[in-house]
Design a protein around this motif. Structure first.
Motif, short mmCIF file in Angstrom:
data_model
loop_
_atom_site.label_atom_id
_atom_site.label_comp_id
_atom_site.label_asym_id
_atom_site.label_seq_id
_atom_site.Cartn_x
_atom_site.Cartn_y
_atom_site.Cartn_z
N UNK A 1 79.85 38.77 -52.89
CA UNK A 1 78.81 39.65 -52.35
C UNK A 1 77.63 38.82 -51.83
N UNK A 2 77.22 37.81 -52.58
CA UNK A 2 76.10 36.97 -52.16
C UNK A 2 76.44 36.21 -50.88
N UNK A 3 77.65 35.71 -50.79
CA UNK A 3 78.09 35.01 -49.57
C UNK A 3 78.03 35.96 -48.38
N UNK A 4 78.52 37.17 -48.57
CA UNK A 4 78.53 38.15 -47.48
C UNK A 4 77.11 38.49 -47.03
N UNK A 5 76.22 38.73 -47.96
CA UNK A 5 74.83 39.07 -47.61
C UNK A 5 74.15 37.91 -46.92
N UNK A 6 74.33 36.72 -47.47
CA UNK A 6 73.63 35.56 -46.93
C UNK A 6 74.20 35.09 -45.60
N UNK A 7 75.38 35.58 -45.24
CA UNK A 7 75.97 35.20 -43.96
C UNK A 7 75.16 35.74 -42.79
N UNK A 8 74.46 36.86 -43.01
CA UNK A 8 73.68 37.54 -41.97
C UNK A 8 74.56 38.06 -40.83
N UNK A 9 75.85 38.16 -41.05
CA UNK A 9 76.78 38.72 -40.07
C UNK A 9 77.00 40.18 -40.45
N UNK A 10 76.56 41.11 -39.59
CA UNK A 10 76.59 42.53 -39.96
C UNK A 10 77.94 43.04 -40.46
N UNK A 11 79.03 42.72 -39.77
CA UNK A 11 80.33 43.24 -40.22
C UNK A 11 80.75 42.63 -41.55
N UNK A 12 80.36 41.37 -41.81
CA UNK A 12 80.70 40.71 -43.07
C UNK A 12 79.84 41.28 -44.21
N UNK A 13 78.60 41.60 -43.91
CA UNK A 13 77.74 42.24 -44.91
C UNK A 13 78.34 43.60 -45.30
N UNK A 14 78.76 44.37 -44.30
CA UNK A 14 79.37 45.67 -44.57
C UNK A 14 80.65 45.55 -45.36
N UNK A 15 81.53 44.66 -44.93
CA UNK A 15 82.81 44.47 -45.62
C UNK A 15 82.58 43.93 -47.03
N UNK A 16 81.65 43.00 -47.18
CA UNK A 16 81.35 42.44 -48.49
C UNK A 16 80.77 43.47 -49.43
N UNK A 17 79.91 44.33 -48.90
CA UNK A 17 79.31 45.39 -49.72
C UNK A 17 80.38 46.36 -50.19
N UNK A 18 81.24 46.76 -49.28
CA UNK A 18 82.32 47.70 -49.65
C UNK A 18 83.26 47.05 -50.66
N UNK A 19 83.62 45.79 -50.43
CA UNK A 19 84.50 45.08 -51.37
C UNK A 19 83.85 44.96 -52.74
#
Length: 156
Positions: free
Chosen positions: A43-61
């Motif tokens: 989750x932290x990797x996804x948020x810190x990536x600043x890539x919107x689709x990755x943030x969304x996918x990471x949050x859902x995961x």
């Protein structure tokens, strides 16, 4: 006419065995700590990536993964441990464990950010996740010992 000593001893041994069974059935299993730690890092990797689709996918995961872990945990718990069995020392131990991990993560994250290190939150999360994955089972072992050392009648 009193109870024969051997009968009293056997009854006490049975109560202690039942208490150990209750305690063991309610400890958070070792797999839980590693699963939550891995979800936190992802989750932290996804948020810190600043890539919107990755943030969304990471949050859902993260949400679905955490929900699955909690459901699996709840299904394994047979009964609820009473706070009187855990005691003040047990509660303070849990709060201390969470507090130390939180302090480590925040201090390291802010220090890495101040030093302009790339991905400071992710790097700060790694020791926190390791603390959860390896410290969580040790916490459970410590809490088990605390609960089993308490008097059978509780503090009255």
């Amino acid at each position: 006419m009193g109870i024969p000593p051997i009968d009293a001893e056997l009854a006490l041994a049975e109560m202690q065995a039942r208490r150990a069974q209750v305690v063991d059935s309610n400890l958070v299993p070792n797999w839980f700590w590693g699963a939550v730690a891995a979800l936190m890092v992802l989750f932290t990797v996804a948020i810190e990536s600043a890539i919107p689709w990755l943030i969304g996918a990471g949050t859902i995961a993260y949400v679905l993964g955490l929900a699955a872990v909690v459901v699996a945990l709840v299904r394994t718990a047979r009964v609820q441990v009473r706070s009187t069995l855990l005691g003040t020392r047990g509660i303070l131990t849990i709060l201390g464990f969470a507090g130390v991990l939180t302090a480590i993560g925040l201090a390291l994250g802010f220090a890495l950010d101040a030093a302009d290190v790339a991905f400071p939150a992710t790097l700060a999360m790694l020791p926190v996740a390791a603390g959860m994955a390896f410290g969580g089972p040790r916490l459970m072992s410590h809490l088990r010992a605390l609960m089993l050392s308490r008097p059978l009648a509780g503090d009255r």
